[in-house]
Design a protein around this motif. Structure first.
Motif, PDB file in Angstrom:
ATOM      1  N   TRP A  57     -12.043 -12.110   6.900  1.00 18.81           N
ATOM      2  CA  TRP A  57     -11.486 -11.439   5.808  1.00 18.81           C
ATOM      3  C   TRP A  57     -11.866  -9.950   5.713  1.00 18.81           C
ATOM      4  O   TRP A  57     -13.071  -9.856   5.925  1.00 18.81           O
ATOM      5  CB  TRP A  57     -11.354 -12.236   4.508  1.00 18.81           C
ATOM      6  CG  TRP A  57     -10.581 -13.628   4.640  1.00 18.81           C
ATOM      7  CD1 TRP A  57     -11.312 -14.645   4.671  1.00 18.81           C
ATOM      8  CD2 TRP A  57      -9.244 -13.601   4.372  1.00 18.81           C
ATOM      9  NE1 TRP A  57     -10.684 -15.755   4.936  1.00 18.81           N
ATOM     10  CE2 TRP A  57      -9.086 -15.163   4.632  1.00 18.81           C
ATOM     11  CE3 TRP A  57      -7.967 -12.968   4.258  1.00 18.81           C
ATOM     12  CZ2 TRP A  57      -7.771 -15.834   4.456  1.00 18.81           C
ATOM     13  CZ3 TRP A  57      -6.850 -13.649   3.975  1.00 18.81           C
ATOM     14  CH2 TRP A  57      -6.737 -15.077   4.130  1.00 18.81           C
TER      15      TRP A  57
ATOM     16  N   ASP B 117      -8.015  -5.267   1.477  1.00 17.73           N
ATOM     17  CA  ASP B 117      -6.584  -4.713   2.133  1.00 17.73           C
ATOM     18  C   ASP B 117      -6.327  -3.210   1.737  1.00 17.73           C
ATOM     19  O   ASP B 117      -6.458  -3.055   0.531  1.00 17.73           O
ATOM     20  CB  ASP B 117      -5.550  -5.642   1.476  1.00 17.73           C
ATOM     21  CG  ASP B 117      -4.038  -5.139   2.007  1.00 17.73           C
ATOM     22  OD1 ASP B 117      -3.743  -4.930   3.216  1.00 17.73           O
ATOM     23  OD2 ASP B 117      -3.122  -5.027   1.078  1.00 17.73           O
ATOM     24  N   GLU B 118      -6.136  -2.373   2.379  1.00 14.02           N
ATOM     25  CA  GLU B 118      -6.023  -0.848   2.321  1.00 14.02           C
ATOM     26  C   GLU B 118      -6.819  -0.306   1.255  1.00 14.02           C
ATOM     27  O   GLU B 118      -8.030  -0.185   1.617  1.00 14.02           O
ATOM     28  CB  GLU B 118      -4.405  -0.781   1.428  1.00 14.02           C
ATOM     29  CG  GLU B 118      -3.442  -1.360   2.724  1.00 14.02           C
ATOM     30  CD  GLU B 118      -1.812  -1.387   2.111  1.00 14.02           C
ATOM     31  OE1 GLU B 118      -1.850  -1.126   0.604  1.00 14.02           O
ATOM     32  OE2 GLU B 118      -0.910  -1.554   2.844  1.00 14.02           O
TER      33      GLU B 118
ATOM     34  N   THR C  49      -8.343  -1.157  -1.383  1.00 14.85           N
ATOM     35  CA  THR C  49      -9.312  -2.147  -2.223  1.00 14.85           C
ATOM     36  C   THR C  49     -10.704  -2.109  -1.819  1.00 14.85           C
ATOM     37  O   THR C  49     -10.954  -1.733  -0.587  1.00 14.85           O
ATOM     38  CB  THR C  49      -8.899  -3.670  -1.788  1.00 14.85           C
ATOM     39  OG1 THR C  49      -7.559  -3.928  -2.031  1.00 14.85           O
ATOM     40  CG2 THR C  49      -9.678  -4.683  -2.774  1.00 14.85           C
TER      41      THR C  49
ATOM     42  N   GLY D 161      -6.453  -7.184  -3.521  1.00 16.22           N
ATOM     43  CA  GLY D 161      -6.022  -7.856  -2.421  1.00 16.22           C
ATOM     44  C   GLY D 161      -6.983  -7.758  -1.177  1.00 16.22           C
ATOM     45  O   GLY D 161      -8.103  -7.197  -1.052  1.00 16.22           O
TER      46      GLY D 161
ATOM     47  N   VAL E 295      -6.872  -8.894   3.322  1.00 21.78           N
ATOM     48  CA  VAL E 295      -6.183  -9.310   4.510  1.00 21.78           C
ATOM     49  C   VAL E 295      -7.076 -10.165   5.643  1.00 21.78           C
ATOM     50  O   VAL E 295      -8.540  -9.741   5.760  1.00 21.78           O
ATOM     51  CB  VAL E 295      -5.527  -8.019   5.299  1.00 21.78           C
ATOM     52  CG1 VAL E 295      -6.827  -7.026   5.601  1.00 21.78           C
ATOM     53  CG2 VAL E 295      -4.703  -8.222   6.455  1.00 21.78           C
TER      54      VAL E 295
ATOM     55  N   ARG F  72       2.195 -10.394   8.348  1.00 17.59           N
ATOM     56  CA  ARG F  72       2.319  -9.049   8.863  1.00 17.59           C
ATOM     57  C   ARG F  72       2.134  -8.938  10.265  1.00 17.59           C
ATOM     58  O   ARG F  72       1.126  -9.691  10.738  1.00 17.59           O
ATOM     59  CB  ARG F  72       1.049  -8.193   8.308  1.00 17.59           C
ATOM     60  CG  ARG F  72       1.328  -8.018   6.754  1.00 17.59           C
ATOM     61  CD  ARG F  72       0.012  -6.895   6.337  1.00 17.59           C
ATOM     62  NE  ARG F  72      -0.050  -6.915   4.890  1.00 17.59           N
ATOM     63  CZ  ARG F  72      -0.697  -6.213   4.199  1.00 17.59           C
ATOM     64  NH1 ARG F  72      -1.627  -5.440   4.751  1.00 17.59           N
ATOM     65  NH2 ARG F  72      -0.591  -5.971   2.756  1.00 17.59           N
TER      66      ARG F  72
ATOM     67  N   LYS G 102      -1.421 -10.890  10.869  1.00 16.08           N
ATOM     68  CA  LYS G 102      -2.487 -11.182   9.805  1.00 16.08           C
ATOM     69  C   LYS G 102      -2.007 -11.645   8.511  1.00 16.08           C
ATOM     70  O   LYS G 102      -0.731 -11.316   8.214  1.00 16.08           O
ATOM     71  CB  LYS G 102      -2.976  -9.736   9.464  1.00 16.08           C
ATOM     72  CG  LYS G 102      -3.828  -9.086  10.530  1.00 16.08           C
ATOM     73  CD  LYS G 102      -4.298  -7.617  10.181  1.00 16.08           C
ATOM     74  CE  LYS G 102      -4.936  -7.076  11.425  1.00 16.08           C
ATOM     75  NZ  LYS G 102      -5.376  -5.712  11.048  1.00 16.08           N
TER      76      LYS G 102
ATOM     77  N   ALA H 290      -2.028 -11.748   4.573  1.00 14.95           N
ATOM     78  CA  ALA H 290      -2.557 -10.628   3.487  1.00 14.95           C
ATOM     79  C   ALA H 290      -2.295 -11.311   1.935  1.00 14.95           C
ATOM     80  O   ALA H 290      -1.026 -11.899   1.916  1.00 14.95           O
ATOM     81  CB  ALA H 290      -2.134  -9.352   3.644  1.00 14.95           C
TER      82      ALA H 290
ATOM     83  N   LYS I  12      -2.016  -9.996  -2.026  1.00 14.18           N
ATOM     84  CA  LYS I  12      -2.237  -8.347  -2.954  1.00 14.18           C
ATOM     85  C   LYS I  12      -1.192  -8.755  -4.029  1.00 14.18           C
ATOM     86  O   LYS I  12      -0.522  -9.615  -4.171  1.00 14.18           O
ATOM     87  CB  LYS I  12      -2.129  -7.398  -2.027  1.00 14.18           C
ATOM     88  CG  LYS I  12      -0.492  -7.285  -1.376  1.00 14.18           C
ATOM     89  CD  LYS I  12      -0.316  -5.987  -0.419  1.00 14.18           C
ATOM     90  CE  LYS I  12      -0.399  -4.864  -1.266  1.00 14.18           C
ATOM     91  NZ  LYS I  12      -0.184  -3.634  -0.720  1.00 14.18           N
TER      92      LYS I  12
END
Length: 584
Positions: free
Chosen positions: A57, A60-61, A63, A92, A94, A125, A165, A167, A169
Motif C-alpha cells: 500500500w 493516495d494522491e 495524502t 486514503g 492505494v 482503478r 489498483k 483505493a 478514500k
C-alpha cells in the motif's frame, strides 16, 4: 375428472424426467464460475512497515501518510484507518498494481466500519500499459451503523487495461472516518465460453472546443470526444497532431459520456462541464494533467455552458435546477450564485456570456427562452428578453464581443444582437444564421464571425462563413465554404508562409472537420483532423428480419449491423444513421 387430472400430471412429470437425463440440459460450468485466487498483498494490514512503507500500500494522491489502527479491526489486530477531517485535507490509500487481462473479471471485497461522516468509497482503478488511468469503478461506504459491513466492487477490465489498483478514500470534499480490513482482490480472464466481439459502436462526436496554449507554448485546440468514457483531447493547431488524451472520470468513479461546455480561463487553464454526472473538470496545460473538481450543483446532472471571468474564475450554468455557479481557483471551491428557475417549465441555463465592461454575466435560459443580466457586484438580475422571444424555447448561445451581445435563439435558429449601451436590440431574428454561437472579436477589434447554410446564385448550397462588423453593424456572407456549421472559433498565428498574420480556426460540424481561414489572404482550408473515434456504450440490441443483429449506441453511435460468417471472424458492417439540419 380426477383420473384425467392425474394422467396429465403423470405426463408432465414424465417429460420433466426425460429432459433431466439429457446431457445438454445439465448445468454448464463456465470458467468464470471457477474459484478465483486472492492476489492482494497485505489485505489485512497486519504486516508492519518496512523502511517507512506499508507493504502492498501507499498514500493516495495528496495524502501525507497511511494510518493503521491497532484498536479497531475486524480480523487480526490491525486495520486501515481512512480519515479526512477537512475538505482540503488528503485521505486514503492505494494498493500496489496487479496485472489484469482485457475484459477479465476483477472483484474486490473488504470489511468496512463507518465511524463518522459520509462519502467514503472504494475504487477499482484500471491503467493501460503506460500507467495511464483508463477507467474507474467505485463502491460507496455506508453511513455509520456501529457494525462492520461487507463492501464489494466488481468490474470487467477495459479492453486496453493492463493493471488494476484498489483505493480507499473520500468522495469529493466530503469528510469523515472509516476503517477497512480483510481486503481481497480476485482476477480472472474472461470466460472461454463467451466470445467478446469487441466494441460494436464507435463514433467521433465533438460538441465544441476551446483554444489556448499547450505546455510548450504552442497554439492548441482542446475538445472532448463523446464516448464511454469521453476523452479530453489536446491537439496542436499548426501540426494537426493529437498531443495527449485524458479519460473523463468523475469523483464517484462514474464515466462521463459527453461535455457540452469547454472554456479556457484567463490564467490559461481549461475547464470542462460534463454530463451525465454534472462534474466540472480542470485541465492544466503546463503539467498536461486533468482532474475532477466535483459537482458544483449536487442535484444537477449536466453543465451546459461555461464562461471565463477575471482572475482565473469560471462561471457555469446547469440543468435541471437552472443554477448559475462560480469556480474560484484561489480557493479551489465552487459556489452556487443563483437559480433562475421561476416555474416548473424552466430547467436549464443553456448559455452564458461575460461582460468585462460592466462586470455582469448574461444568462440564457432554456425550455422557455429568457435572457437575464446578472450584476456580480450587487447580486441583482434584470430581464432583457424582448416580446419577440415569446414562444421561443431557448437562448441557446451567447457571446459578448466588441461591446455587443450576440444571441442565438431557438427554434430556428435565429440571430439577435443586443447593444447594452443603448439597451436596444439592433438585430432581431435574423434567419441567415446557423452555428454553435459566435466567434470572439477578431484581433483587430472589428469583426465577429458565424456560419450559415446558404443558397448560392446558381442554386447550389454551402456552409458559408459570415461576418458582422461591430463598428458599422453591417453583416453578411463572405462566400467562403467552411464545409459545416461552426461549433467552435479561435484565432491563432501559425507562422507559415500561406498563413501570414492571424488565422481564424474552427470546428465545422461535430465530426472532426476543421476550417482554417486566413484573415489577410482569405485562404480557406477544411481538413479532417485525426481525432480518435471513441467506443460508444450500446443502447439497444435487436434482431433484423434477415437474421442479423442490429445494435445502436448512445449518445452518438450509428446503427450497426452484425453478421456471422462460417470461417472468418464475425464482421461488422456500418449503417450510419445521421440527422440533418441540426447543430448541437
Amino acid at each position: 375428472m380426477r383420473s384425467k387430472w392425474k394422467s396429465r400430471v403423470a405426463a408432465v412429470l414424465t417429460v420433466i424426467m426425460m429432459f433431466a437425463i439429457i446431457p445438454w440440459a445439465m448445468p454448464i460450468t463456465y470458467a468464470a464460475d471457477e474459484e478465483l485466487t486472492n492476489v492482494m498483498i497485505n489485505g489485512g494490514f497486519e504486516d508492519s512497515e518496512v523502511n517507512g512503507r506499508l507493504p502492498g500500500w501507499q498514500p493516495d494522491e495528496d495524502t501525507a501518510a497511511i494510518t493503521v489502527s491497532e484498536s479497531v479491526y475486524a480480523d487480526g489486530k490491525r486495520s486501515l484507518q481512512v480519515e479526512r477531517l477537512s475538505p482540503d485535507a488528503g485521505s486514503g490509500a492505494v494498493s500496489d498494481a496487479y496485472a489484469v487481462q482485457p475484459f477479465g473479471n476483477v472483484i474486490m471485497t473488504a470489511s468496512v466500519l463507518s465511524d463518522e461522516g459520509q462519502g467514503g468509497k472504494a475504487d477499482l482503478r484500471f491503467y493501460d500499459a503506460d500507467g495511464k488511468l483508463v477507467s474507474m469503478v467505485s463502491g460507496l461506504v455506508d453511513e455509520p451503523s456501529g457494525q462492520w459491513q461487507s463492501l464489494r466492487v466488481a468490474a470487467a477490465a477495459p479492453k486496453n487495461a493492463a493493471e488494476v489498483k484498489v483505493a480507499f478514500k473520500f468522495n469529493g470534499d466530503q469528510t469523515g472516518r472509516y476503517f477497512v480490513d480483510s481486503v481481497t482482490l480476485q482476477t480472472h480472464a474472461s470466460s472461454p465460453y463467451l466470445t467478446n466481439l469487441g466494441p460494436q459502436s464507435s463514433s467521433l462526436t465533438l460538441m465544441t472546443a476551446a483554444f489556448g496554449k499547450d505546455k510548450n507554448g504552442q497554439d492548441a485546440l482542446f475538445t472532448v470526444a463523446q464516448g464511454d468514457p469521453a476523452q479530453f483531447i489536446v491537439m496542436d493547431v499548426a501540426s494537426k497532431e493529437v498531443k495527449s488524451t485524458h479519460p473523463l472520470v468523475a469523483l464517484d468513479g462514474s464515466n462521463v459520456s459527453a461535455a457540452w461546455a469547454i472554456v479556457t480561463a484567463s490564467d490559461g487553464k481549461v475547464y470542462i462541464g460534463s454530463t451525465p454526472n454534472g462534474t466540472l473538470f480542470q485541465y492544466d496545460p503546463a503539467e498536461d494533467t486533468l482532474r475532477a473538481i466535483g459537482k458544483p450543483v449536487p442535484t444537477d446532472t449536466v453543465i451546459w455552458t461555461l464562461v471565463a471571468g477575471e482572475d482565473g474564475k469560471v462561471y457555469g450554468g446547469t440543468g435541471y435546477s437552472q443554477s448559475l455557479f462560480e469556480y474560484d481557483p484561489a480557493s479551489d471551491q465552487t459556489r452556487i450564485i443563483k437559480s433562475f428557475k421561476t416555474s416548473s417549465k424552466e430547467s436549464h441555463i443553456r448559455s452564458l456570456a461575460y461582460d468585462s465592461d460592466r462586470q455582469v454575466i448574461y444568462v440564457g435560459g432554456a425550455d422557455v427562452a429568457k435572457l437575464y443580466q446578472y450584476d456580480l457586484a450587487s447580486g441583482t438580475s434584470t430581464a432583457l428578453h424582448p416580446p419577440e422571444f415569446n414562444g421561443m424555447t431557448s437562448v441557446y448561445d451567447l457571446r459578448y464581443a466588441g461591446g455587443k451581445l450576440f444571441v442565438r435563439v431557438d427554434p430556428g435558429p435565429v440571430m439577435c444582437v443586443y447593444d447594452p449601451d443603448t439597451s436596444s436590440w439592433i438585430v432581431n431574428k435574423n434567419t441567415a444564421y446557423n452555428a454553435r454561437g459566435f466567434s470572439p472579436i477578431s484581433p483587430d477589434g472589428k469583426t465577429v464571425f458565424y456560419t450559415y447554410y446558404e443558397t448560392l446564385p446558381g442554386g447550389g448550397q454551402q456552409w458559408s462563413l459570415y461576418s458582422y462588423d461591430v463598428n458599422t453593424g453591417v453583416y453578411g456572407s463572405l462566400g467562403v465554404d467552411v464545409k459545416g456549421a461552426g461549433v467552435a472559433f479561435g484565432y491563432v498565428q501559425l507562422d507559415q508562409a500561406k498563413y501570414p498574420g492571424w488565422t481564424l480556426v474552427g470546428l465545422a460540424g461535430n465530426s472532426g472537420r476543421a476550417f482554417y481561414y486566413n484573415l489577410e489572404t482569405g485562404l480557406i482550408e477544411t481538413p479532417e483532423l485525426p481525432f480518435p473515434a471513441q467506443f460508444v456504450e450500446l443502447f439497444n440490441i435487436g434482431k433484423s428480419t434477415d437474421g442479423q443483429i442490429l445494435s445502436s449506441g448512445f449518445i452518438s453511435g450509428g446503427e450497426w449491423e452484425f453478421t456471422r460468417r462460417p470461417v472468418t471472424r464475425p464482421s461488422i458492417i456500418l449503417k450510419s444513421v445521421k440527422s440533418k439540419g441540426s447543430v448541437h
